[in-house]
Design an enzyme around this catalytic site. Structure first.
Site, mmCIF file in Angstrom:
data_model
loop_
_atom_site.group_PDB
_atom_site.id
_atom_site.type_symbol
_atom_site.label_atom_id
_atom_site.label_comp_id
_atom_site.label_asym_id
_atom_site.label_seq_id
_atom_site.Cartn_x
_atom_site.Cartn_y
_atom_site.Cartn_z
ATOM 1 N N ARG A 1 0.837 -1.195 0.000
ATOM 2 C CA ARG A 1 0.000 0.000 0.000
ATOM 3 C C ARG A 1 0.873 1.246 0.000
ATOM 4 N NH1 ARG A 1 -4.748 0.810 4.388
ATOM 5 N NH2 ARG A 1 -2.967 1.378 5.647
ATOM 6 N N THR B 1 -1.439 7.528 -0.036
ATOM 7 C CA THR B 1 -2.750 7.457 -0.702
ATOM 8 C C THR B 1 -3.552 6.222 -0.299
ATOM 9 O OG1 THR B 1 -1.859 6.181 -2.531
ATOM 10 C CG2 THR B 1 -1.756 8.591 -2.733
ATOM 11 N N ASP C 1 0.487 -2.752 11.716
ATOM 12 C CA ASP C 1 0.888 -3.195 10.373
ATOM 13 C C ASP C 1 1.304 -4.669 10.450
ATOM 14 O OD1 ASP C 1 2.380 -1.750 7.585
ATOM 15 O OD2 ASP C 1 2.680 -3.846 8.131
ATOM 16 N N ASP D 1 4.868 -5.457 9.162
ATOM 17 C CA ASP D 1 5.914 -4.987 10.080
ATOM 18 C C ASP D 1 5.949 -5.831 11.348
ATOM 19 O OD1 ASP D 1 6.237 -2.993 8.231
ATOM 20 O OD2 ASP D 1 5.701 -1.344 9.572
HETATM 21 O O1 LIG Z 1 -7.168 -3.061 2.464
HETATM 22 P P1 LIG Z 1 -5.994 -2.215 2.204
HETATM 23 O O2 LIG Z 1 -6.244 -0.764 2.547
HETATM 24 O O3 LIG Z 1 -5.459 -2.358 0.810
HETATM 25 O O4 LIG Z 1 -4.855 -2.642 3.227
HETATM 26 C C1 LIG Z 1 -4.572 -3.981 3.475
HETATM 27 C C2 LIG Z 1 -3.201 -4.328 2.977
HETATM 28 O O5 LIG Z 1 -2.211 -3.669 3.779
HETATM 29 C C3 LIG Z 1 -1.293 -4.630 4.279
HETATM 30 O O6 LIG Z 1 -0.221 -4.817 3.424
HETATM 31 P P2 LIG Z 1 0.901 -3.689 3.237
HETATM 32 O O7 LIG Z 1 0.567 -2.805 2.074
HETATM 33 O O8 LIG Z 1 1.167 -3.004 4.537
HETATM 34 O O9 LIG Z 1 2.155 -4.510 2.792
HETATM 35 P P3 LIG Z 1 3.053 -5.517 3.671
HETATM 36 O O10 LIG Z 1 2.249 -6.769 3.846
HETATM 37 O O11 LIG Z 1 4.273 -5.709 2.851
HETATM 38 O O12 LIG Z 1 3.348 -4.846 4.980
HETATM 39 C C4 LIG Z 1 -2.135 -5.878 4.385
HETATM 40 O O13 LIG Z 1 -1.372 -7.033 4.518
HETATM 41 C C5 LIG Z 1 -2.978 -5.817 3.143
HETATM 42 O O14 LIG Z 1 -2.340 -6.361 2.007
HETATM 43 O O1 LIG Z 2 -4.470 -1.777 9.914
HETATM 44 C C1 LIG Z 2 -3.856 -2.111 8.884
HETATM 45 C C2 LIG Z 2 -4.228 -1.636 7.610
HETATM 46 C C3 LIG Z 2 -3.526 -2.050 6.523
HETATM 47 N N1 LIG Z 2 -2.501 -2.898 6.670
HETATM 48 C C4 LIG Z 2 -2.135 -3.364 7.892
HETATM 49 O O2 LIG Z 2 -1.177 -4.152 7.998
HETATM 50 N N2 LIG Z 2 -2.816 -2.959 8.961
HETATM 51 MG MG LIG Z 3 2.390 -3.503 5.803
#
Ligand SMILES: O=P(O)(O)OC[C@H]1O[C@H](OP(=O)(O)OP(=O)(O)O)[C@H](O)[C@@H]1O
Ligand SMILES: O=c1cc[nH]c(=O)[nH]1
Ligand SMILES: [Mg+2]
Length: 210
Positions: free
Chosen positions: A105, A109, A201, A204
């Site tokens: 993400r 945005t 997150d 993370d």
């Molecule tokens: O519904 P959304 O608003 O799209 O958010 C959800 C997304 O955010 C997180 O991933 P992230 O983009 O943080 O990537 P990561 O798993 O590498 O931390 C999560 O694992 C989803 O894929």
């Molecule tokens: O709360 C949230 C939203 C998006 N992605 C995450 O990992 N946590």
């Molecule tokens: Mg993430």
């Protein structure tokens, strides 16, 4: 708008693992362990009504008609956070094939930025389980579902730990052939589009900050 089928897995053991994941004092290893345990419960419930095929075997005593999954699902973890679900899901369904999608993400945005797509070309007739702990705005899951539908998937299950109502509504409005299996639907999103109360997150918390 047709309501999307949703299964909320509200078992005491699932709730206990989810609480461990929500707790800010849980370290990365503890978070990964709780996610793995919870994934086992989510997959178990997600497959409760799955079709079976007969298998002829012999026990040490007599011939016996047993059963196996008629259509093992394709497992699709969404990187990074979904990686913490795939090993346990695969242990539950060892015969499953696995595809991969990578999405990060945009922090400003909240739009999904895809960076990896490794999926079978044709998903006709194959159930697909998308593994991602977080369904927040729903943008990342919707992007993944659209990749699958473009490959003729008609039976998609989003397997998540926590969802925001906004993400559920986005999937519902999109109208794709998808159901949701989730441990909790939380209150909503904060100004940075994080789920509240949520768990932070999920990428993370397993692997450290990007
Ligand atoms: O519904 P959304 O608003 O799209 O958010 C959800 C997304 O955010 C997180 O991933 P992230 O983009 O943080 O990537 P990561 O798993 O590498 O931390 C999560 O694992 C989803 O894929
Ligand atoms: O709360 C949230 C939203 C998006 N992605 C995450 O990992 N946590
Ligand atoms: Mg993430």
């Amino acid at each position: 708008m047709v309501a999307m089928e949703r299964l909320i897995v509200d078992h005491p053991l699932a709730a206990a693992r989810l609480t461990t994941m929500r707790d800010e004092t849980t370290d990365n290893a503890g978070f990964r362990a709780a996610l793995s345990d919870l994934t086992q419960m989510l997959i178990y419930e997600a497959l409760a009504g799955a079709p079976r095929a007969d298998v002829q075997i012999s026990t040490p005593l007599v011939p016996h008609t047993g059963s196996r999954l008629a259509k093992p699902p394709l497992l699709v973890p969404v990187l990074r956070a979904g990686l913490g679900m795939v090993e346990q899901a695969h242990a539950m369904v060892p015969e499953a094939r696995v595809g991969f999608v990578g999405i990060a993400r945009d922090e400003e945005t909240a739009q999904p930025v895809p960076y990896l797509e490794s999926l079978p070309e044709d998903l006709s007739g194959l159930p697909v389980f998308v593994l991602d702990p977080m369904l927040a705005t729903g943008g990342s899951m919707l992007h993944t579902i659209e990749l699958l539908v473009a490959r003729n998937a008609t039976d998609i299950t989003a397997v998540c730990v926590v969802a925001a109502p906004q993400g559920v509504e986005l999937l519902e409005k999109a109208g794709h052939p998808c159901r949701l299996v989730v441990a909790a639907i939380d209150e909503g999103l904060d100004d940075a589009n994080y789920i509240v109360p949520g768990l932070g997150d999920a990428g993370d918390r397993q692997f450290g900050p990007r």
